[in-house]
Each structure stands twice: as C-alpha cells, then as structure tokens.
Design a protein around this motif. Sequence first.
Motif: not given
Length: 176
Positions: A120, A123, A146
């Motif tokens: 994440y 991301e 995120d």
Amino acid sequence: MSTLANIPGPVKYLDYPVRYLENALVAIAALMILVAMAVTCVDVFMRYVLSMPLSWSFDFIVLYLLPGSYLLAFSYALRIGAHLKVDYFTSYINRRLRGFVLFLIGLFAVVLFAYIAWFYLLEAYHAWLDGEVMGGVIPWPMWPGDMIVFVSSLIFALRLLIISFSHLPLLVGGEE
C-alpha cells in the motif's frame, strides 16, 4: 496480554513508540467518526430540509473517514485485547509448545502485514505520482486512502512483532 518485562531483547524498546503511535491513531480514528457523523447530519439536514444535498459527502466519508475510523484503531485494539481470539486449543498443549506456536504464527502475521504495508505504500506513491483521482463531482485523490492502509498495517505489524516476542519466555518455562 504479556507485560513489557517479559519481552526479551531489543524488541521491548519498540513498545513505547508503538504505544504512542497507537494512541495517536485511535484518537484520529475517533475524530474521523465524529467528522463522519457531523457531515452526515449536515447532509441529511440540507438534503431533506433545504433540498440542497452535499454532493461530496458520500465519497469523502467512504474514501477516507470510514476506512480510517476502523483501520487506524486495529493495533490499539490488539494491544488492549479487543480482537476476537480463539484459545480453545491452547489449554490442551504444554507451555513450551504453545509459546513456540504463538511465536511462529506471530512472525508469519508480521511478515504478512509488513507486506501489506509495503504494497500500500507503493500503491499510494504511484497514485500520488500518477495523480489518480476518483471520478465524480469532486476528483478526490486516491493516495490518502492507500496511506491509511499503509500506516495502520505498519503499526499493526510492529505490535504483532512485540506480541510475538513476548511469547518467547514460554519456550524456557517462563511466565506469559
């Protein structure tokens, strides 16, 4: 829950900063709940009394406030023992085996949540670089959601690491 004195090695020094971050994150989660409630009340009033609903409220609440309100509190809940746990089998195995199993399962969970945090983080970074936004009336950026998952997963992994190492004294016959 194990005490800090039972945590061997340098991992016990992680407890204080992680505890501080958990307390801050649970306060932020509580604030997010209050903001979600206030925005919802205002939206309902404006929608049904003034016939002028807030076009942005649903997306804002769903993208940022709801995920933050529960994910940011995960580690705190684990620390205070509020997560569901099934300890049916632990009473049937000896202390050393229980300590070993809990330590190994804990380390597996640390690796899993560290991977989720790393994923994440990447991301969020790519969403920020690419300028990813949610389609709609207001182009809400996607990277903050995120980052919420990243921060909560990282702190959760650190708490799991501390708890995993607290089971090591069981291997040598110590107290839990």
